[in-house]
Design a protein around this motif. Structure first.
Motif, PDB file in Angstrom:
ATOM      1  N   ALA A 263      44.721  48.966  32.723  1.00 44.23           N
ATOM      2  CA  ALA A 263      44.200  47.604  32.866  1.00 44.23           C
ATOM      3  C   ALA A 263      45.317  46.616  33.177  1.00 44.23           C
ATOM      4  CB  ALA A 263      43.474  47.195  31.582  1.00 44.23           C
ATOM      5  N   ASP A 264      46.537  47.000  32.818  1.00 42.72           N
ATOM      6  CA  ASP A 264      47.704  46.146  33.100  1.00 42.72           C
ATOM      7  C   ASP A 264      48.800  47.042  33.671  1.00 42.72           C
ATOM      8  OD1 ASP A 264      50.009  44.616  33.011  1.00 42.72           O
ATOM      9  OD2 ASP A 264      49.421  43.564  31.176  1.00 42.72           O
ATOM     10  N   TYR A 265      49.128  46.850  34.936  1.00 46.64           N
ATOM     11  CA  TYR A 265      50.199  47.636  35.550  1.00 46.64           C
ATOM     12  C   TYR A 265      51.350  46.708  35.908  1.00 46.64           C
ATOM     13  CZ  TYR A 265      52.809  50.572  38.769  1.00 46.64           C
ATOM     14  OH  TYR A 265      53.823  51.261  39.393  1.00 46.64           O
ATOM     15  N   LYS A 266      52.441  46.813  35.124  1.00 41.89           N
ATOM     16  CA  LYS A 266      53.632  45.981  35.332  1.00 41.89           C
ATOM     17  C   LYS A 266      53.280  44.507  35.452  1.00 41.89           C
ATOM     18  CE  LYS A 266      56.361  49.678  37.353  1.00 41.89           C
ATOM     19  NZ  LYS A 266      57.061  50.230  38.477  1.00 41.89           N
ATOM     20  N   GLY A 267      52.370  44.058  34.581  1.00 41.16           N
ATOM     21  CA  GLY A 267      51.992  42.633  34.548  1.00 41.16           C
ATOM     22  C   GLY A 267      50.854  42.295  35.507  1.00 41.16           C
ATOM     23  N   LYS A 268      50.483  43.241  36.392  1.00 40.39           N
ATOM     24  CA  LYS A 268      49.352  42.978  37.313  1.00 40.39           C
ATOM     25  C   LYS A 268      48.079  43.442  36.618  1.00 40.39           C
ATOM     26  CE  LYS A 268      51.248  42.393  41.700  1.00 40.39           C
ATOM     27  NZ  LYS A 268      50.715  42.123  42.998  1.00 40.39           N
ATOM     28  N   LYS A 269      47.241  42.445  36.262  1.00 34.12           N
ATOM     29  CA  LYS A 269      46.077  42.757  35.437  1.00 34.12           C
ATOM     30  C   LYS A 269      44.806  42.947  36.265  1.00 34.12           C
ATOM     31  CE  LYS A 269      47.590  40.777  31.142  1.00 34.12           C
ATOM     32  NZ  LYS A 269      48.487  39.675  31.033  1.00 34.12           N
ATOM     33  N   VAL A 270      43.957  43.810  35.775  1.00 34.85           N
ATOM     34  CA  VAL A 270      42.635  43.997  36.375  1.00 34.85           C
ATOM     35  C   VAL A 270      41.831  42.725  36.074  1.00 34.85           C
ATOM     36  CG1 VAL A 270      40.497  45.351  36.180  1.00 34.85           C
ATOM     37  CG2 VAL A 270      42.710  46.511  36.129  1.00 34.85           C
ATOM     38  N   PRO A 271      41.080  42.178  37.063  1.00 27.89           N
ATOM     39  CA  PRO A 271      40.296  40.972  36.785  1.00 27.89           C
ATOM     40  C   PRO A 271      39.432  41.125  35.528  1.00 27.89           C
ATOM     41  CG  PRO A 271      40.211  41.500  39.103  1.00 27.89           C
ATOM     42  CD  PRO A 271      40.949  42.627  38.434  1.00 27.89           C
ATOM     43  N   GLU A 272      39.496  40.111  34.690  1.00 30.23           N
ATOM     44  CA  GLU A 272      38.819  40.089  33.383  1.00 30.23           C
ATOM     45  C   GLU A 272      37.352  40.512  33.474  1.00 30.23           C
ATOM     46  OE1 GLU A 272      39.625  39.932  29.661  1.00 30.23           O
ATOM     47  OE2 GLU A 272      41.147  39.111  31.013  1.00 30.23           O
ATOM     48  N   VAL A 273      36.655  40.008  34.509  1.00 34.84           N
ATOM     49  CA  VAL A 273      35.214  40.240  34.628  1.00 34.84           C
ATOM     50  C   VAL A 273      34.871  41.740  34.652  1.00 34.84           C
ATOM     51  CG1 VAL A 273      35.267  40.001  37.162  1.00 34.84           C
ATOM     52  CG2 VAL A 273      33.138  39.631  35.952  1.00 34.84           C
ATOM     53  N   LEU A 274      35.769  42.568  35.229  1.00 34.70           N
ATOM     54  CA  LEU A 274      35.486  44.000  35.338  1.00 34.70           C
ATOM     55  C   LEU A 274      35.572  44.707  33.988  1.00 34.70           C
ATOM     56  CD1 LEU A 274      37.373  44.862  38.660  1.00 34.70           C
ATOM     57  CD2 LEU A 274      34.948  44.391  38.330  1.00 34.70           C
TER      58      LEU A 274
ATOM     59  N   GLY B 275      31.920  44.232  30.835  1.00 39.12           N
ATOM     60  CA  GLY B 275      30.703  44.997  30.560  1.00 39.12           C
ATOM     61  C   GLY B 275      29.437  44.254  30.995  1.00 39.12           C
ATOM     62  N   ASN B 276      29.582  43.044  31.535  1.00 38.96           N
ATOM     63  CA  ASN B 276      28.423  42.261  31.986  1.00 38.96           C
ATOM     64  C   ASN B 276      28.125  42.623  33.457  1.00 38.96           C
ATOM     65  OD1 ASN B 276      26.762  40.247  33.066  1.00 38.96           O
ATOM     66  ND2 ASN B 276      27.469  38.739  31.565  1.00 38.96           N
ATOM     67  N   HIS B 277      27.117  43.471  33.656  1.00 38.01           N
ATOM     68  CA  HIS B 277      26.883  44.038  34.995  1.00 38.01           C
ATOM     69  C   HIS B 277      26.436  43.001  36.011  1.00 38.01           C
ATOM     70  CE1 HIS B 277      27.913  47.982  33.730  1.00 38.01           C
ATOM     71  NE2 HIS B 277      27.117  47.857  32.668  1.00 38.01           N
ATOM     72  N   GLU B 278      25.729  42.004  35.531  1.00 41.05           N
ATOM     73  CA  GLU B 278      25.280  40.941  36.440  1.00 41.05           C
ATOM     74  C   GLU B 278      26.492  40.166  36.987  1.00 41.05           C
ATOM     75  OE1 GLU B 278      22.380  37.278  35.833  1.00 41.05           O
ATOM     76  OE2 GLU B 278      21.705  39.115  34.818  1.00 41.05           O
ATOM     77  N   LYS B 279      27.399  39.831  36.043  1.00 37.14           N
ATOM     78  CA  LYS B 279      28.607  39.092  36.449  1.00 37.14           C
ATOM     79  C   LYS B 279      29.495  39.955  37.346  1.00 37.14           C
ATOM     80  CE  LYS B 279      29.540  35.682  32.869  1.00 37.14           C
ATOM     81  NZ  LYS B 279      30.206  35.486  31.596  1.00 37.14           N
ATOM     82  N   ILE B 280      29.547  41.250  37.045  1.00 38.16           N
ATOM     83  CA  ILE B 280      30.382  42.156  37.855  1.00 38.16           C
ATOM     84  C   ILE B 280      29.830  42.234  39.277  1.00 38.16           C
ATOM     85  CG2 ILE B 280      31.095  44.577  38.143  1.00 38.16           C
ATOM     86  CD1 ILE B 280      31.224  44.753  35.059  1.00 38.16           C
TER      87      ILE B 280
ATOM     88  N   GLU C 239      31.049  38.363  45.860  1.00 37.45           N
ATOM     89  CA  GLU C 239      31.898  37.226  46.278  1.00 37.45           C
ATOM     90  C   GLU C 239      33.229  37.719  46.855  1.00 37.45           C
ATOM     91  OE1 GLU C 239      30.206  34.055  42.956  1.00 37.45           O
ATOM     92  OE2 GLU C 239      32.199  34.924  42.697  1.00 37.45           O
ATOM     93  N   GLU C 240      33.792  38.757  46.208  1.00 36.01           N
ATOM     94  CA  GLU C 240      35.081  39.289  46.676  1.00 36.01           C
ATOM     95  C   GLU C 240      34.925  39.962  48.041  1.00 36.01           C
ATOM     96  OE1 GLU C 240      38.284  39.100  45.278  1.00 36.01           O
ATOM     97  OE2 GLU C 240      37.257  37.577  44.095  1.00 36.01           O
ATOM     98  N   ALA C 241      33.817  40.674  48.220  1.00 39.17           N
ATOM     99  CA  ALA C 241      33.567  41.338  49.513  1.00 39.17           C
ATOM    100  C   ALA C 241      33.489  40.292  50.628  1.00 39.17           C
ATOM    101  CB  ALA C 241      32.282  42.150  49.449  1.00 39.17           C
ATOM    102  N   LEU C 242      32.822  39.204  50.321  1.00 34.49           N
ATOM    103  CA  LEU C 242      32.676  38.121  51.290  1.00 34.49           C
ATOM    104  C   LEU C 242      34.034  37.474  51.598  1.00 34.49           C
ATOM    105  CD1 LEU C 242      30.211  36.904  52.662  1.00 34.49           C
ATOM    106  CD2 LEU C 242      30.049  35.239  50.828  1.00 34.49           C
ATOM    107  N   LYS C 243      34.822  37.243  50.524  1.00 28.87           N
ATOM    108  CA  LYS C 243      36.140  36.620  50.676  1.00 28.87           C
ATOM    109  C   LYS C 243      37.065  37.506  51.519  1.00 28.87           C
ATOM    110  CE  LYS C 243      39.014  35.713  47.074  1.00 28.87           C
ATOM    111  NZ  LYS C 243      39.138  35.499  45.636  1.00 28.87           N
ATOM    112  N   LEU C 244      37.062  38.806  51.197  1.00 25.03           N
ATOM    113  CA  LEU C 244      37.914  39.757  51.908  1.00 25.03           C
ATOM    114  C   LEU C 244      37.531  39.850  53.385  1.00 25.03           C
ATOM    115  CD1 LEU C 244      40.099  41.660  50.679  1.00 25.03           C
ATOM    116  CD2 LEU C 244      38.439  43.495  50.954  1.00 25.03           C
ATOM    117  N   THR C 245      36.219  39.859  53.633  1.00 25.28           N
ATOM    118  CA  THR C 245      35.746  39.964  55.018  1.00 25.28           C
ATOM    119  C   THR C 245      36.136  38.711  55.795  1.00 25.28           C
ATOM    120  OG1 THR C 245      33.858  41.194  54.138  1.00 25.28           O
ATOM    121  CG2 THR C 245      33.743  40.556  56.435  1.00 25.28           C
ATOM    122  N   LYS C 246      36.022  37.563  55.130  1.00 24.37           N
ATOM    123  CA  LYS C 246      36.371  36.301  55.792  1.00 24.37           C
ATOM    124  C   LYS C 246      37.863  36.288  56.155  1.00 24.37           C
ATOM    125  CE  LYS C 246      36.301  31.353  55.300  1.00 24.37           C
ATOM    126  NZ  LYS C 246      36.773  30.363  54.351  1.00 24.37           N
ATOM    127  N   GLU C 247      38.661  36.833  55.226  1.00 22.33           N
ATOM    128  CA  GLU C 247      40.115  36.828  55.407  1.00 22.33           C
ATOM    129  C   GLU C 247      40.555  37.847  56.461  1.00 22.33           C
ATOM    130  OE1 GLU C 247      41.933  36.792  51.468  1.00 22.33           O
ATOM    131  OE2 GLU C 247      43.312  38.293  52.300  1.00 22.33           O
TER     132      GLU C 247
END
Ligand code: SAM
Length: 235
Positions: free
Chosen positions: A182-193, A196-201, A207-215
């Motif tokens: 969950a933490d690799y050399k200070g790089k943390k996995v986003p809290e939401v993942l 355990g809240n599947h709706e939020k995940i 949102e991330e898929a959309l952001k990545l595609t836009k970028e």
């Protein structure tokens, strides 16, 4: 799905078809691949499948007769959707993979040298290119297409959901993935993942898929917007 591949280098297929998910698909009986050596259909004692171009110029041209004869022989046993691999073909993408996944039998014709005698096209249903670059032969393009198509067949992937949620399936790129730690050399996995809240995940992932595609691939987003008449609103 049954796939016939016509090639002058049949040994090129061995290791790919005998590894990983393609191998499992064959073992599970979801995929059957038969490689045909085009040289067996040559009409002279030297097994010639190419000849010099009319009009001169560099390189050799794949002859029409052995290909027509081989296709006839293949289709005596099983009729199929005949694909010619050529840089001049329709560009292969996920939409075309989905279309091909609906066919029961596919037949691929792999070229070499300068490509095919123009009259080969008379025997073909679709010309396909894997992209705007030139490879030495059609074997890698055939394997690439078989791989992309086969993983869409029901029962081939371990988890049916895998194929549904991937890049391009809904016109967008895939969302980012993380696994332990969950933490690799200070790089943390986003809290939401970790919540355990599947709706939020699910919301975060779309949102991330959309952001990545836009970028990275704004061209995909423009296409998705057009198709969905503006349901995806560029953030
Ligand atoms: N003279 C051809 C041209 O300029 O378009 C290139 C021929 S290429 C060296 C030899 C064979 O490789 C082709 O006939 C085709 O079967 C295959 N090939 C090469 N690049 C390809 C691509 N982008 N997509 C599909 N097949 C390709």
């Amino acid at each position: 799905m049954h796939v016939d591949i016509i090639s002058i280098f049949p040994s090129m297929f061995d290791s790919v078809l005998n590894s990983s998910i393609l191998k499992r698909a064959v073992e599970k009986g979801k995929l059957e691949v038969k490689i045909h050596n085009l040289r067996d259909f040559a009409e002279d004692k030297h097994n010639t499948t190419d000849d010099a171009p009319y009009g001169g110029g560099a390189g050799m041209v794949m002859k029409v007769e052995p290909i027509a004869k081989c296709l006839r022989n293949v289709e005596k046993k099983k009729k199929g959707f005949k694909i010619l691999l050529t840089p001049a073909g329709k560009k292969f993408d996920q939409a075309l993979a989905k279309k091909l996944a609906k066919k029961k039998n596919l037949i691929f014709v792999c070229g070499h040298y300068e490509g095919f005698d123009e009259r080969v096209k008379d025997y073909i249903d679709e010309e396909i290119s894997i992209g705007d670059y030139v490879l030495t032969g059609g074997e890698i393009p055939a394997l690439l297409i078989v791989d992309a198509v086969m993983r869409l067949l029901p029962g081939v992937l371990g988890n049916e959901e895998s194929a549904k949620n991937e890049s391009f399936m809904d016109g967008l790129l895939d969302y980012p993935h993380y696994t332990r730690p969950a933490d690799y050399k200070g790089k943390k996995v986003p809290e939401v993942l970790l919540s355990g809240n599947h709706e939020k995940i699910a919301k975060w992932r779309s949102e991330e898929a959309l952001k990545l595609t836009k970028e990275k691939r704004p061209d995909l987003l423009a296409k998705a917007n057009k198709l969905s008449k503006g349901v995806y609103i560029c953030p």
